[in-house]
Design a protein around this motif. Sequence first.
Motif, mmCIF file in Angstrom:
data_model
loop_
_atom_site.group_PDB
_atom_site.id
_atom_site.type_symbol
_atom_site.label_atom_id
_atom_site.label_comp_id
_atom_site.label_asym_id
_atom_site.label_seq_id
_atom_site.Cartn_x
_atom_site.Cartn_y
_atom_site.Cartn_z
ATOM 1 N N SER A 185 1.000 -0.913 -0.074
ATOM 2 C CA SER A 185 0.122 0.164 -0.036
ATOM 3 C C SER A 185 1.001 1.210 0.149
ATOM 4 N N PRO A 186 1.629 1.465 -0.947
ATOM 5 C CA PRO A 186 2.800 2.412 -1.110
ATOM 6 C C PRO A 186 2.080 3.953 -1.341
ATOM 7 N N SER A 187 2.770 5.021 -0.745
ATOM 8 C CA SER A 187 2.401 6.288 -1.104
ATOM 9 C C SER A 187 3.617 6.948 -1.787
ATOM 10 N N TRP A 188 3.274 7.309 -3.264
ATOM 11 C CA TRP A 188 4.553 7.753 -3.725
ATOM 12 C C TRP A 188 4.685 9.426 -3.703
ATOM 13 N N GLU A 189 5.678 9.806 -3.746
ATOM 14 C CA GLU A 189 6.065 11.164 -3.581
ATOM 15 C C GLU A 189 5.300 12.006 -4.758
ATOM 16 N N PRO A 190 4.805 13.055 -4.273
ATOM 17 C CA PRO A 190 4.100 14.221 -5.266
ATOM 18 C C PRO A 190 5.008 14.484 -6.412
ATOM 19 N N PHE A 191 4.503 14.737 -7.603
ATOM 20 C CA PHE A 191 5.348 15.008 -8.485
ATOM 21 C C PHE A 191 4.814 16.258 -9.503
ATOM 22 N N ARG A 192 5.651 16.792 -10.262
ATOM 23 C CA ARG A 192 5.048 17.789 -11.030
ATOM 24 C C ARG A 192 5.216 17.891 -12.536
ATOM 25 N N LEU A 193 4.440 17.835 -13.476
ATOM 26 C CA LEU A 193 4.505 17.669 -14.775
ATOM 27 C C LEU A 193 4.074 18.816 -15.683
ATOM 28 N N SER A 194 4.794 19.342 -16.549
ATOM 29 C CA SER A 194 3.875 20.370 -17.422
ATOM 30 C C SER A 194 2.884 19.521 -17.998
ATOM 31 N N LEU A 195 1.819 20.569 -18.215
ATOM 32 C CA LEU A 195 0.507 20.005 -19.053
ATOM 33 C C LEU A 195 0.826 19.253 -20.510
ATOM 34 N N HIS A 196 1.872 20.042 -21.089
ATOM 35 C CA HIS A 196 2.193 19.436 -22.422
ATOM 36 C C HIS A 196 2.813 18.125 -22.150
ATOM 37 N N SER A 197 3.552 18.022 -21.439
ATOM 38 C CA SER A 197 4.459 16.601 -21.044
ATOM 39 C C SER A 197 3.298 15.693 -20.755
ATOM 40 N N LEU A 198 2.494 15.769 -19.900
ATOM 41 C CA LEU A 198 1.469 14.843 -19.469
ATOM 42 C C LEU A 198 0.513 14.718 -20.578
ATOM 43 N N CYS A 199 -0.114 15.274 -21.358
ATOM 44 C CA CYS A 199 -1.300 15.124 -22.157
ATOM 45 C C CYS A 199 -1.176 16.039 -23.574
ATOM 46 N N SER A 200 -0.102 16.560 -23.661
ATOM 47 C CA SER A 200 0.103 17.610 -24.853
ATOM 48 C C SER A 200 -0.851 18.519 -24.945
ATOM 49 N N CYS A 201 -1.293 19.013 -23.972
ATOM 50 C CA CYS A 201 -2.441 19.944 -23.550
ATOM 51 C C CYS A 201 -3.739 19.526 -23.926
ATOM 52 N N ASP A 202 -3.947 18.430 -24.201
ATOM 53 C CA ASP A 202 -5.350 17.765 -24.596
ATOM 54 C C ASP A 202 -5.816 17.052 -23.301
ATOM 55 N N ILE A 203 -6.734 17.781 -22.635
ATOM 56 C CA ILE A 203 -7.110 17.275 -21.412
ATOM 57 C C ILE A 203 -8.018 16.019 -21.509
ATOM 58 N N HIS A 204 -8.364 15.594 -22.942
ATOM 59 C CA HIS A 204 -9.328 14.313 -22.979
ATOM 60 C C HIS A 204 -8.251 13.354 -23.695
ATOM 61 N N ARG A 205 -7.054 13.570 -23.807
ATOM 62 C CA ARG A 205 -5.866 12.607 -24.243
ATOM 63 C C ARG A 205 -6.011 11.163 -23.492
ATOM 64 N N PRO A 206 -6.051 10.097 -23.740
ATOM 65 C CA PRO A 206 -5.995 9.025 -23.011
ATOM 66 C C PRO A 206 -4.594 8.805 -22.094
ATOM 67 N N LEU A 207 -4.765 8.335 -21.031
ATOM 68 C CA LEU A 207 -3.550 8.258 -20.085
ATOM 69 C C LEU A 207 -3.443 6.734 -19.595
ATOM 70 N N LYS A 208 -2.406 6.009 -19.779
ATOM 71 C CA LYS A 208 -2.607 4.750 -19.176
ATOM 72 C C LYS A 208 -1.398 4.766 -17.917
ATOM 73 N N PHE A 209 -1.668 4.051 -16.829
ATOM 74 C CA PHE A 209 -0.887 4.046 -15.760
ATOM 75 C C PHE A 209 -0.743 2.438 -15.371
ATOM 76 N N MET A 210 0.505 2.237 -15.327
ATOM 77 C CA MET A 210 0.920 0.783 -15.278
ATOM 78 C C MET A 210 1.439 0.532 -13.841
ATOM 79 N N ILE A 211 1.598 -0.354 -13.037
ATOM 80 C CA ILE A 211 2.138 -0.469 -11.913
ATOM 81 C C ILE A 211 3.018 -1.991 -11.889
ATOM 82 N N TYR A 212 4.046 -1.991 -11.500
ATOM 83 C CA TYR A 212 4.871 -2.889 -11.458
ATOM 84 C C TYR A 212 5.598 -3.181 -10.077
ATOM 85 N N ASP A 213 6.246 -4.411 -9.965
ATOM 86 C CA ASP A 213 6.874 -4.722 -8.983
ATOM 87 C C ASP A 213 8.446 -4.707 -9.339
ATOM 88 N N TYR A 214 9.277 -3.861 -8.780
ATOM 89 C CA TYR A 214 10.549 -3.740 -9.222
ATOM 90 C C TYR A 214 11.338 -4.981 -8.819
#
Length: 529
Positions: A185-214
């Motif tokens: 049950s991890p809590s990851w550190e807060p992080f900051r991204l530009s909207l361009h990096s995150l979604c190319s400024c398209d707020i409806h662009r699909p984002l995929k979140f992948m969880i791995y065990d290192y």
Amino acid sequence: MGVLGSHQPQPTLLPKHCSSLGGGPAPPLPCLPFISSCPQMEHTEVIRSCSSPVFSRVLALEYFFEEKQPLQFHVFDAEDGATSPTNDTFLGSAECTLGQIVSQTKVTKPLLLKNGKNAGKSTITIVAEEVSGTNDYVQLTFRAQKLDNKDLFSKSDPFMEIYKTNGDQSDQLVWRTEVVKNNLSPSWEPFRLSLHSLCSCDIHRPLKFMIYDYDSNGKHDFIGEFTSTFNEMQEGTTGTGQEMQWDCINPKYRDKKKNYKNSGTVTLTQCTNIYSFLDTPQVAIDFTASNGDPRSSQSLHCLSPRQPNHYLQALRAVGGICQDYDSDKRFPAFGFGARIPPNFEVSHDFAINFDPENAECEEISGVIDSYRRCLPQIQLYGPTNVAPIINRVAGPAQKEQSSGKATKYSVLLVLTDGVVTDMAETRTAIVRASRLPMSIIIVGVGNADFSDMRMLDGDDGTLRCPRGVPAARDIVQFVPFRDFKDAPPSALAKCVLAEVPKQVVEYYASQGIAPGAPRSCTPATTPSP
């Protein structure tokens, strides 16, 4: 493993991917402190135990259509404790021009050894994406609950990767969190991204979140995934304390297990917009007689057709950076220490466009034009009083503070040649301003004694007014121009603006003020000249 890149100027976004070195995604450990004589050397994060790494760090570069901009990419196998790339194992390099990457948007090159032969089947892929005009950022905080355990004798060591979907339906890595050891049950550190990096400024662009065990061997175990959009994340966390949760799904388990529910859950606890922080950069120019008669070639205000004077050089270097953060590209520009028409009385806060009702100039080029027109119409005089211009800028900052919102943070750029005459009043003005949403940048022009300016800077101790009241925070950055007269303009701008982001964060954090309302964000388009 890491990638070093050297370049000529500064461009678009360049995520880098190396293949045929085998392996899967890997989280970064801290970057090795690569040191090079090349001042424009950039490096990615280091990825452990992975022969097909995908690097999450992007390089922002400036593209000039009319110039050939050669790029070199060097791949190393990083050694623990190394302080220089020369101590690491060289795996190969590739060369191309920025124009090639921009025109093709995606370039794959073979990695070559030092003898010019192919490094086996190793390749490097560079992807370019045009950056839109937005300077907006978002801060995200995630935690997970009851993730699947992938380890036999301990618990999973989870990390998360975020991908955005491109127009060709390919996925592009935009962020990779740190690894949280031995925790389902991890809590990851807060992080900051530009909207361009995150979604190319398209707020409806699909984002995929992948969880791995290192796993230290680089063969990380897949735990699960979920999808969302920035718009959904915003709407799901709009209320105070409101969070958003997703099921973390492993498709293989979902398809095979009849009663499968999830492989844990992931919760977004913070989605905070952080918008462009400079909204009203203002300029103040020293027109005191100590600068010398502008008609003389020895004057600091000499307008030579051969080379811009130091005032103009500093204006272009620092102002050119500031205007990228100004929403309307209009700069209030003032002068001090001169006799001005029509009565030729001394003024310490006059508009250099001679419009007392509107001191704004269109972009930095407008400030420069007003400066050139102003010089022949005034008489350089004195004394060098700085407090009046600080107090003038502090007025609107006081109103901004009263609003309780984060919409305008003022930066005053003071260009001056000498000793401050009203030192006591200036110290008082700065101490008062330290409690307001504003910062002060002082660029010393010429070869005068700038010891007073260094005291105002506060780097050697907290600045206090004559009555002993300390500044609430350090808001002054002083730099003598002579230290940068032979350096590129970007070096001066980088130095004088280095402390501003920290000062902005300190102010709004001290006031408990959240970021302001979002502004429109223009989607990025296909790169073109």
